[in-house]
Design an enzyme around this catalytic site. Structure first.
Site, PDB file in Angstrom:
ATOM      1  N   LYS A  51       0.822  -1.216   0.000  1.00 21.61           N
ATOM      2  CA  LYS A  51       0.000   0.000   0.000  1.00 21.61           C
ATOM      3  C   LYS A  51       0.855   1.265   0.000  1.00 21.61           C
ATOM      4  O   LYS A  51       0.466   2.270  -0.582  1.00 21.61           O
ATOM      5  CB  LYS A  51      -0.958   0.010   1.193  1.00 21.61           C
ATOM      6  CG  LYS A  51      -2.089  -0.998   1.025  1.00 21.61           C
ATOM      7  CD  LYS A  51      -3.264  -0.681   1.906  1.00 21.61           C
ATOM      8  CE  LYS A  51      -4.444  -1.559   1.516  1.00 21.61           C
ATOM      9  NZ  LYS A  51      -5.603  -1.384   2.351  1.00 21.61           N
ATOM     10  N   LYS A  96     -11.040  -3.545  -3.355  1.00 20.85           N
ATOM     11  CA  LYS A  96     -12.108  -2.539  -3.457  1.00 20.85           C
ATOM     12  C   LYS A  96     -11.555  -1.130  -3.646  1.00 20.85           C
ATOM     13  O   LYS A  96     -12.269  -0.252  -4.103  1.00 20.85           O
ATOM     14  CB  LYS A  96     -13.059  -2.613  -2.264  1.00 20.85           C
ATOM     15  CG  LYS A  96     -12.444  -2.315  -0.915  1.00 20.85           C
ATOM     16  CD  LYS A  96     -13.524  -2.299   0.157  1.00 20.85           C
ATOM     17  CE  LYS A  96     -13.279  -3.301   1.267  1.00 20.85           C
ATOM     18  NZ  LYS A  96     -12.061  -3.097   2.045  1.00 20.85           N
ATOM     19  N   LYS A 142      -4.097  -8.828  -6.560  1.00 17.56           N
ATOM     20  CA  LYS A 142      -5.334  -9.111  -5.812  1.00 17.56           C
ATOM     21  C   LYS A 142      -6.478  -8.192  -6.248  1.00 17.56           C
ATOM     22  O   LYS A 142      -6.255  -7.002  -6.479  1.00 17.56           O
ATOM     23  CB  LYS A 142      -5.048  -8.902  -4.317  1.00 17.56           C
ATOM     24  CG  LYS A 142      -6.146  -9.379  -3.403  1.00 17.56           C
ATOM     25  CD  LYS A 142      -5.911  -8.943  -1.968  1.00 17.56           C
ATOM     26  CE  LYS A 142      -6.235  -7.494  -1.752  1.00 17.56           C
ATOM     27  NZ  LYS A 142      -6.711  -7.130  -0.422  1.00 17.56           N
TER      28      LYS A 142
HETATM   29  N1  AQP Z   1      -9.274 -10.414  -3.486  1.00 17.92           N
HETATM   30  C1  AQP Z   1      -9.609 -11.008  -2.374  1.00 17.92           C
HETATM   31  N2  AQP Z   1      -9.743 -12.356  -2.323  1.00 17.92           N
HETATM   32  C2  AQP Z   1     -10.083 -12.990  -1.160  1.00 17.92           C
HETATM   33  N3  AQP Z   1     -10.326 -12.321  -0.001  1.00 17.92           N
HETATM   34  C3  AQP Z   1     -10.201 -10.983  -0.013  1.00 17.92           C
HETATM   35  N4  AQP Z   1     -10.350 -10.045   0.938  1.00 17.92           N
HETATM   36  C4  AQP Z   1     -10.120  -8.820   0.400  1.00 17.92           C
HETATM   37  N5  AQP Z   1      -9.816  -8.924  -0.893  1.00 17.92           N
HETATM   38  C5  AQP Z   1      -9.840 -10.272  -1.182  1.00 17.92           C
HETATM   39  C6  AQP Z   1     -10.733 -10.334   2.306  1.00 17.92           C
HETATM   40  O1  AQP Z   1     -11.824  -9.489   2.645  1.00 17.92           O
HETATM   41  C7  AQP Z   1     -11.729  -9.147   4.024  1.00 17.92           C
HETATM   42  C8  AQP Z   1     -11.851  -7.673   4.202  1.00 17.92           C
HETATM   43  O2  AQP Z   1     -10.746  -6.987   3.702  1.00 17.92           O
HETATM   44  P1  AQP Z   1     -10.456  -5.512   4.232  1.00 17.92           P
HETATM   45  O3  AQP Z   1     -11.548  -4.601   3.891  1.00 17.92           O
HETATM   46  O4  AQP Z   1     -10.120  -5.542   5.674  1.00 17.92           O
HETATM   47  O5  AQP Z   1      -9.174  -5.068   3.496  1.00 17.92           O
HETATM   48  P2  AQP Z   1      -8.280  -5.744   2.453  1.00 17.92           P
HETATM   49  O6  AQP Z   1      -7.910  -7.118   2.870  1.00 17.92           O
HETATM   50  O7  AQP Z   1      -7.143  -4.808   2.181  1.00 17.92           O
HETATM   51  O8  AQP Z   1      -9.300  -5.825   1.219  1.00 17.92           O
HETATM   52  P3  AQP Z   1      -9.446  -4.862  -0.017  1.00 17.92           P
HETATM   53  O9  AQP Z   1     -10.708  -5.200  -0.706  1.00 17.92           O
HETATM   54  O10 AQP Z   1      -8.185  -4.946  -0.820  1.00 17.92           O
HETATM   55  O11 AQP Z   1      -9.588  -3.444   0.646  1.00 17.92           O
HETATM   56  P4  AQP Z   1      -8.739  -2.152   0.416  1.00 17.92           P
HETATM   57  O12 AQP Z   1      -8.672  -2.006  -1.066  1.00 17.92           O
HETATM   58  O13 AQP Z   1      -9.473  -1.066   1.104  1.00 17.92           O
HETATM   59  O14 AQP Z   1      -7.404  -2.424   1.032  1.00 17.92           O
HETATM   60  C9  AQP Z   1     -10.412  -9.723   4.530  1.00 17.92           C
HETATM   61  O15 AQP Z   1     -10.671 -10.967   5.164  1.00 17.92           O
HETATM   62  C10 AQP Z   1      -9.637  -9.943   3.273  1.00 17.92           C
HETATM   63  O16 AQP Z   1      -8.672 -10.964   3.389  1.00 17.92           O
END
Ligand code: AQP
Length: 336
Positions: free
Chosen positions: A113, A199, A196
């Site tokens: 990040k 969002k 990955k």
């Molecule tokens: N691509 C993915 N595949 C499987 N699991 C995923 N998770 C996120 N992306 C994937 C799982 O969703 C949960 C919530 O994630 P988070 O909101 O705490 O943050 P993150 O892991 O950083 O997910 P994002 O979507 O990538 O959010 P941003 O973009 O805001 O950082 C977790 O259990 C995560 O593993």
């Protein structure tokens, strides 16, 4: 067994969040060995990167609606907003004093990040894993169902818990374990099978959002990156085809079958056949969630009531754990 997990209101939830996290939570409702399930909307984590306050508020409520629309039953699980329970921030501070800089430096999410901008990101982004450890450890969590990207943070929570217990000669913290799906623990971008699905990715076409309509889901799948070979028959033949592997994974999770079942069905087919079939199973799984979310958002008082009940319940547990921690480190309790 005690379960804790959460999602940041940092954008539109994706099918990756659903498959990696929420789908596991829903399945856990059926497990009689689980005594307690808490699912949090981790708004304090979201502000580790810049957020628009109005949007953050709206997304936080939207996530509560998504949890319920995906099948989380507020009678079986405690749903709450992280910032409603101050013990999360309070314990995070103590854990900042237990966690070691060297441990934090190994966190790959921070490296991803922060990228080349390391000197300029927030201190909160760096300390994120100790807030996450606090989230988990406050509730004597034994299992944390997450996607593969969060496994390292749960492992760090274990290290922090073990060090704290050792330093203060206590057994205050339960040592948690991550729970990952065998298939679908990391859903990848539709445009790059090595990245990955996320969002917060600025390009919407890289992901399927849980609130996308049938048309945009179909279009995104149609334009998803693939290659010129037909679908293979064996899982090992997906090894060097990350984009295809990802689509097979999405199909398998949405249709509730194994990846090998998908290959048995489509071996030899071209993407002109596979992609529309994939779009159909994804739409069948995702579109009803969007409909239900709309209904739930039309009644904010209902959602706020669930979140208030959740916060009260979570706070009653967290308060006790925090008091034990304060006592262990030597803080004098307030009189009266
Ligand atoms: N691509 C993915 N595949 C499987 N699991 C995923 N998770 C996120 N992306 C994937 C799982 O969703 C949960 C919530 O994630 P988070 O909101 O705490 O943050 P993150 O892991 O950083 O997910 P994002 O979507 O990538 O959010 P941003 O973009 O805001 O950082 C977790 O259990 C995560 O593993």
């Amino acid at each position: 067994m005690k379960i804790f997990s959460g999602i940041q209101p940092s954008g539109d939830l994706t099918i990756g969040n659903y498959i990696g996290a929420i789908q596991q939570w829903v399945e856990m409702h059926k497990d009689p060995s689980i005594d307690e399930q808490l699912y949090c909307i981790v708004d304090m984590h979201a502000i580790t990167v810049t957020q628009d306050p109005k949007e953050l508020r709206q997304k936080s409520r939207e996530i509560a609606a998504i949890y319920i629309a995906c099948g989380i039953d507020p009678e079986k699980a405690t749903l709450f907003i992280q910032s409603h329970v101050p013990a999360h921030a309070e314990l995070a501070w103590i854990l900042n004093c237990t966690a070691r800089i060297g441990w934090m430096n190994r966190m790959t999410q921070f490296k991803d990040k922060a990228g080349k901008n390391k000197e300029n990101v927030s201190l909160g982004l760096y300390a994120y894993p100790s807030l996450m450890a606090a989230d988990i450890l406050l509730y004597d969590t034994t299992h944390v169902p997450v996607g593969d990207d969060q496994k390292q943070h749960v492992e760090l929570a274990r290290d922090i818990a073990q060090k704290f217990n050792h330093d203060y000669a206590s057994d205050i913290f339960t040592i948690p374990a991550p729970v990952l799906r065998k298939e679908g623990a990391r859903i990848m971008s539709l445009r790059d099978g090595t990245k990955k699905m996320s969002k917060s990715d600025p390009v919407d076409a890289t992901r399927i959002n849980l609130l996308d309509d049938a048309d945009s889901i179909t279009q995104k799948i149609k334009k998803a990156k693939t290659d010129s070979e037909p679908m293979p028959a064996k899982l090992e033949d997906l090894k060097d085809r990350p984009e295809v592997k990802n689509l097979v994974q999405i199909y398998a999770s949405c249709a509730d079958i194994s990846m090998q079942d998908v290959l048995d069905k489509y071996a030899g087919a071209n993407f002109g056949t596979f992609k529309p079939a994939l779009a159909e199973v994804v739409v069948a799984k995702i579109a009803p969630i969007g409909e239900k979310v709309k209904e739930l958002l039309a009644d904010p008082a209902y959602l706020d009531d669930i979140l208030e009940r959740g916060a009260k319940k979570a706070e009653s547990i967290a308060k006790v754990k925090l008091a034990e921690v304060y006592d262990a480190v030597g803080f004098i309790p307030r009189k009266g």
